[in-house]
Design an enzyme around this catalytic site. Structure first.
Site, PDB file in Angstrom:
ATOM      1  N   THR A 254      18.757  14.921  75.290  1.00 43.44           N
ATOM      2  CA  THR A 254      17.721  15.052  76.318  1.00 43.44           C
ATOM      3  C   THR A 254      16.573  15.865  75.737  1.00 43.44           C
ATOM      4  O   THR A 254      16.799  16.738  74.900  1.00 43.44           O
ATOM      5  CB  THR A 254      18.342  15.783  77.528  1.00 43.44           C
TER       6      THR A 254
ATOM      7  N   ARG B 162      23.400   6.636  88.800  1.00 42.36           N
ATOM      8  CA  ARG B 162      23.644   8.085  88.718  1.00 42.36           C
ATOM      9  C   ARG B 162      22.319   8.812  88.441  1.00 42.36           C
ATOM     10  O   ARG B 162      21.567   8.449  87.553  1.00 42.36           O
ATOM     11  CB  ARG B 162      24.645   8.371  87.601  1.00 42.36           C
ATOM     12  N   VAL B 163      22.055   9.840  89.222  1.00 42.16           N
ATOM     13  CA  VAL B 163      20.883  10.677  88.986  1.00 42.16           C
ATOM     14  C   VAL B 163      21.388  12.050  88.566  1.00 42.16           C
ATOM     15  O   VAL B 163      22.229  12.641  89.257  1.00 42.16           O
ATOM     16  CB  VAL B 163      19.994  10.767  90.241  1.00 42.16           C
ATOM     17  N   GLY B 164      20.895  12.538  87.446  1.00 44.81           N
ATOM     18  CA  GLY B 164      21.356  13.823  86.932  1.00 44.81           C
ATOM     19  C   GLY B 164      20.490  14.972  87.391  1.00 44.81           C
ATOM     20  O   GLY B 164      19.745  14.881  88.373  1.00 44.81           O
ATOM     21  N   ASP B 165      20.583  16.054  86.651  1.00 41.47           N
ATOM     22  CA  ASP B 165      19.827  17.270  86.980  1.00 41.47           C
ATOM     23  C   ASP B 165      18.351  17.141  86.645  1.00 41.47           C
ATOM     24  O   ASP B 165      17.507  17.791  87.266  1.00 41.47           O
ATOM     25  CB  ASP B 165      20.396  18.442  86.172  1.00 41.47           C
TER      26      ASP B 165
ATOM     27  N   THR C  49      18.958  21.500  79.434  1.00 43.60           N
ATOM     28  CA  THR C  49      19.740  20.364  78.930  1.00 43.60           C
ATOM     29  C   THR C  49      21.219  20.731  78.971  1.00 43.60           C
ATOM     30  O   THR C  49      21.575  21.893  78.856  1.00 43.60           O
ATOM     31  CB  THR C  49      19.309  19.981  77.497  1.00 43.60           C
ATOM     32  N   GLY C  50      22.063  19.729  79.128  1.00 44.36           N
ATOM     33  CA  GLY C  50      23.502  19.954  79.229  1.00 44.36           C
ATOM     34  C   GLY C  50      24.070  18.973  80.239  1.00 44.36           C
ATOM     35  O   GLY C  50      23.373  18.040  80.655  1.00 44.36           O
ATOM     36  N   VAL C  51      25.298  19.179  80.637  1.00 47.60           N
ATOM     37  CA  VAL C  51      25.922  18.259  81.592  1.00 47.60           C
ATOM     38  C   VAL C  51      25.260  18.449  82.966  1.00 47.60           C
ATOM     39  O   VAL C  51      25.349  19.517  83.573  1.00 47.60           O
ATOM     40  CB  VAL C  51      27.436  18.499  81.672  1.00 47.60           C
ATOM     41  N   GLY C  52      24.585  17.401  83.413  1.00 47.01           N
ATOM     42  CA  GLY C  52      23.755  17.515  84.600  1.00 47.01           C
ATOM     43  C   GLY C  52      24.505  17.959  85.840  1.00 47.01           C
ATOM     44  O   GLY C  52      23.987  18.735  86.659  1.00 47.01           O
TER      45      GLY C  52
HETATM   46  N1  ASP Z   1      21.136  16.937  81.586  1.00 48.28           N
HETATM   47  C1  ASP Z   1      21.182  15.556  81.193  1.00 48.28           C
HETATM   48  C2  ASP Z   1      21.838  14.772  82.316  1.00 48.28           C
HETATM   49  O1  ASP Z   1      22.876  15.173  82.773  1.00 48.28           O
HETATM   50  C3  ASP Z   1      21.913  15.310  79.915  1.00 48.28           C
HETATM   51  C4  ASP Z   1      21.526  16.191  78.751  1.00 48.28           C
HETATM   52  O2  ASP Z   1      20.863  17.211  78.908  1.00 48.28           O
HETATM   53  O3  ASP Z   1      21.872  15.850  77.625  1.00 48.28           O
HETATM   54  O4  ASP Z   1      21.346  13.747  82.675  1.00 48.28           O
END
Ligand code: ASP
Length: 325
Positions: A167, A195-198, A218-221
């Site tokens: 990301t 799916r909608v992330g963060d 960035t990271g697991v949304g």
């Molecule tokens: N935060 C992003 C999402 O979950 C993924 C990422 O940061 O790599 O969509």
């Protein structure tokens, strides 16, 4: 101290074969954003330009190079936020758009809404004459290979996810002390359709407020959203914490409370900045006072001059060997 731009190319694990390209990409984006600021452009112009450069780079999970969803398709999310007015614009689950960050900015500039999604966002883009691109042009061989590997019965889902983040995001402060952020992503590998992330959610994928600073995450949304990471970090700064300490507190809280790893770039209105992460790696770069800073592993801070006379390369190719601090 001003102006300054800081970019990231995603938290996770960059395979060794791609590490140089990731660093080269973030360095080009920081140079691009910094050139806008040095030319008198606003922090909003700078973060959009930096993120646009990264979306066009196929080595990142945004624009061309986005990860694929469970159906092997691309759906992208992006956000921009202006710290002067607290205006923001976002798009989610968009297809056929080369630069979702520019569409997010159009949502901010041309509508009274904060976020448009999927078909509605596409309709809006069409009405403004934003060119549509074939989905195929956003898909790389590498992202298709990762998708196939992730579908294999023996695939380790955590390894696959952390191995293909990428990301992208940017924060900046311009000469007037206005802060802004932008973040763009293809999301999580093998995500469900829709799916909608963060990333497009205010306070999660990014936040900007001239009274405290700006953050891009960035990271697991799903973990980032649970703790509204960007806003949490700015809350710590409002309580008197430095950019580094506030970023670390936010990331540590996310890890201990919901078990999520990630990374952030953070600025305050005075131009102090941080690139912090608790994942194995995060490619990042910052431009300030004519100097480019960059790194990939924790504790790294390489530097090189951004004076064009000293660097005819102008950001193309791998970053020249820098000075490690
Ligand atoms: N935060 C992003 C999402 O979950 C993924 C990422 O940061 O790599 O969509």
């Amino acid at each position: 101290m001003l102006p300054v731009v800081v970019v990231h190319g995603g938290a996770g694990h960059v395979p060794r074969t791609r590490a140089e390209q990731s660093l080269s990409g973030v360095c080009s984006a920081a140079r691009g954003g910094y050139a806008v600021l040095r030319g008198g452009g606003s922090s909003m112009d700078a973060v959009v330009e930096a993120v646009r450069i990264l979306e066009n780079d196929p080595h990142f999970n945004a624009g061309c190079g986005s990860v694929l969803n469970v159906r092997g398709d691309v759906e992208m999310d992006a956000i921009v936020m202006d710290g002067r007015t607290l205006s923001s614009g976002a798009v989610s689950a968009v297809r056929n758009i080369a630069n979702p960050v520019q569409l997010a900015r159009l949502v901010m500039d041309k509508t009274s809404h904060a976020c448009l999604t999927a078909g509605g966002a596409q309709q809006f883009a069409r009405s403004l004459g934003v060119p549509e691109v074939p989905q195929e042009s956003l898909i790389t061989e590498y992202s298709r290979m990762r998708w196939k590997k992730n579908l294999a019965p023996d695939a380790n889902p955590v390894e696959c996810q952390m191995g293909k983040m990428g990301t992208v995001g940017a924060v900046a402060v311009d000469r007037e002390g206005n802060v802004a952020c932008a973040t763009s992503t293809g999301g999580m590998l093998n995500k469900m359709e829709g799916r909608v992330g963060d990333t497009p959610c205010i306070g999660s994928g990014g936040y900007a407020d001239n009274q405290s600073g700006a953050v891009s995450t960035t990271g697991v949304g799903e973990a980032i959203m649970k703790v509204t990471l960007a806003r949490l970090i700015l809350f710590h700064m409002e309580q008197g914490q430095s950019v580094e300490a506030a970023s670390d507190l936010g990331l540590a809280h996310m890890k201990s409370r919901v078990g999520g790893l990630g990374g952030v770039v953070t600025v305050d209105p005075q131009g102090r900045w941080a690139a912090r992460f608790n994942s194995l790696q995060m490619a990042w770069a910052a431009g300030q006072n004519g100097t480019l800073h960059y790194g990939l592993y924790a504790g790294e801070d390489f530097t090189q001059s951004m004076d064009p006379d000293q660097d005819p390369d102008q950001g193309h190719g791998p970053p020249p060997a820098g000075v490690r601090h």
